[in-house]
Design an enzyme around this catalytic site. Structure first.
Site, PDB file in Angstrom:
ATOM      1  N   ASP A  10       0.876  -1.126  -0.085  1.00 37.64           N
ATOM      2  CA  ASP A  10       0.030  -0.043  -0.082  1.00 37.64           C
ATOM      3  C   ASP A  10       0.654   1.198  -0.034  1.00 37.64           C
ATOM      4  OD1 ASP A  10      -2.391   1.707   0.379  1.00 37.64           O
ATOM      5  OD2 ASP A  10      -1.850   1.700   2.594  1.00 37.64           O
ATOM      6  N   ASP A  12      -0.234   5.097   0.902  1.00 39.07           N
ATOM      7  CA  ASP A  12      -0.463   5.974   1.933  1.00 39.07           C
ATOM      8  C   ASP A  12      -0.803   5.357   3.331  1.00 39.07           C
ATOM      9  OD1 ASP A  12      -0.776   8.004  -0.085  1.00 39.07           O
ATOM     10  OD2 ASP A  12      -2.913   7.242  -0.414  1.00 39.07           O
ATOM     11  N   PHE A  44     -10.006   4.346  10.147  1.00 33.63           N
ATOM     12  CA  PHE A  44      -8.826   4.492   9.156  1.00 33.63           C
ATOM     13  C   PHE A  44      -9.373   5.848   8.461  1.00 33.63           C
ATOM     14  CE2 PHE A  44      -8.576   4.041   4.442  1.00 33.63           C
ATOM     15  CZ  PHE A  44      -7.357   3.782   4.565  1.00 33.63           C
ATOM     16  N   TYR A  65      -6.622  16.861   1.879  1.00 32.81           N
ATOM     17  CA  TYR A  65      -6.203  15.733   1.123  1.00 32.81           C
ATOM     18  C   TYR A  65      -6.584  16.040  -0.312  1.00 32.81           C
ATOM     19  CZ  TYR A  65     -10.121  12.972   2.949  1.00 32.81           C
ATOM     20  OH  TYR A  65     -11.448  12.644   3.233  1.00 32.81           O
ATOM     21  N   THR A  99      -2.356   0.807  -4.534  1.00 31.95           N
ATOM     22  CA  THR A  99      -2.741   1.908  -4.026  1.00 31.95           C
ATOM     23  C   THR A  99      -4.359   2.195  -4.622  1.00 31.95           C
ATOM     24  OG1 THR A  99      -2.551   4.190  -3.407  1.00 31.95           O
ATOM     25  CG2 THR A  99      -1.876   3.445  -5.470  1.00 31.95           C
ATOM     26  N   LYS A 134      -8.926  -3.643  -3.780  1.00 35.68           N
ATOM     27  CA  LYS A 134      -7.403  -4.636  -3.755  1.00 35.68           C
ATOM     28  C   LYS A 134      -7.817  -6.110  -3.774  1.00 35.68           C
ATOM     29  CE  LYS A 134      -5.190  -0.780  -1.618  1.00 35.68           C
ATOM     30  NZ  LYS A 134      -4.550  -0.195  -0.446  1.00 35.68           N
ATOM     31  N   ASP A 145      -2.018  -0.509   5.903  1.00 31.07           N
ATOM     32  CA  ASP A 145      -2.481  -0.023   7.168  1.00 31.07           C
ATOM     33  C   ASP A 145      -4.008  -0.047   7.474  1.00 31.07           C
ATOM     34  OD1 ASP A 145      -2.697   2.138   5.316  1.00 31.07           O
ATOM     35  OD2 ASP A 145      -3.155   3.434   7.126  1.00 31.07           O
TER      36      ASP A 145
END
Length: 201
Positions: A10, A12, A44, A65, A99, A134, A145
């Site tokens: 991953d 980030d 998360f 972001y 990602t 994913k 994460d």
């Protein structure tokens, strides 16, 4: 002939320090607003924790972001770049950067590619897998994460290794789950265990 072990890494929170960049950007842009210190991050999605703090803060933190330059300017996680390069040089090992882009993808997609090229070089640009799901990507390990990775495949081909980040360090994993505390933790041992399993197949 040994089968290669495919590692999905991953970006980030694993390679790029999203959380520190977000907090820094939020405090710079909204200095008078309350913020969530990294040691108090839970869950998360930062947006949801800020929403719980005060509903209007959700859009404010998202604006940080979603802004141009955010993803490009993220600092690498300590040890990440060296670890991924070393991992990629191991025999019978394939490393891909897996990602998920934001739904508001206008800036983040290009910046993710540029970040990888800037920090890891053009050879890793060819190893980027950009996907919102994913679970449909074939691999042996996913280092991520996010504590729960769900999608179309109920039983993905990979084992999810939880990479420790400020928002998940408090979680207690069941005995069947494995965690990587940082890039100075023994990621080689995890790969070796998976390599042994692959050779027995």
């Amino acid at each position: 002939m040994a089968r290669s072990v495919r590692v999905l890494v991953d970006m980030d929170g694993v390679l790029a320090d999203f959380e520190a960049g977000l907090l820094r950007g939020f405090r710079r842009r909204f200095p008078e607003e309350p913020h969530v210190p990294l040691e108090q991050r839970r869950g998360f999605l930062a947006r949801e924790q800020y929403r719980a703090l005060r509903p209007d803060l959700a859009d404010k933190v998202a604006s940080v972001y979603e802004a141009p330059g955010f993803f490009l300017d993220l600092e690498p996680i300590p040890g990440a770049l060296d670890a991924v390069r070393e991992m990629n040089d191991l025999p019978d090992t394939q490393v891909f950067i897996c990602t998920s882009p934001l739904l508001k993808y206008h800036h983040c997609v290009g910046e993710k590619y540029r970040w990888v090229e800037q920090h890891l070089g053009p050879q890793f640009v060819e190893r980027i897998i950009l996907t919102r799901d994913k679970t449909v990507v074939l691999g042996d390990l996913l280092i991520d994460d996010k504590d729960t990775v769900r999608g179309q495949e109920e039983t993905p081909s990979w084992e999810h290794i939880l990479f420790t980040c400020c928002h998940n360090r408090h979680l207690v994993l069941p005995p069947t789950r494995r965690r990587l505390l940082s890039w100075s933790d023994n990621w080689r041992e995890i790969l070796d265990s998976k390599r042994g399993a692959a050779q027995r197949e």
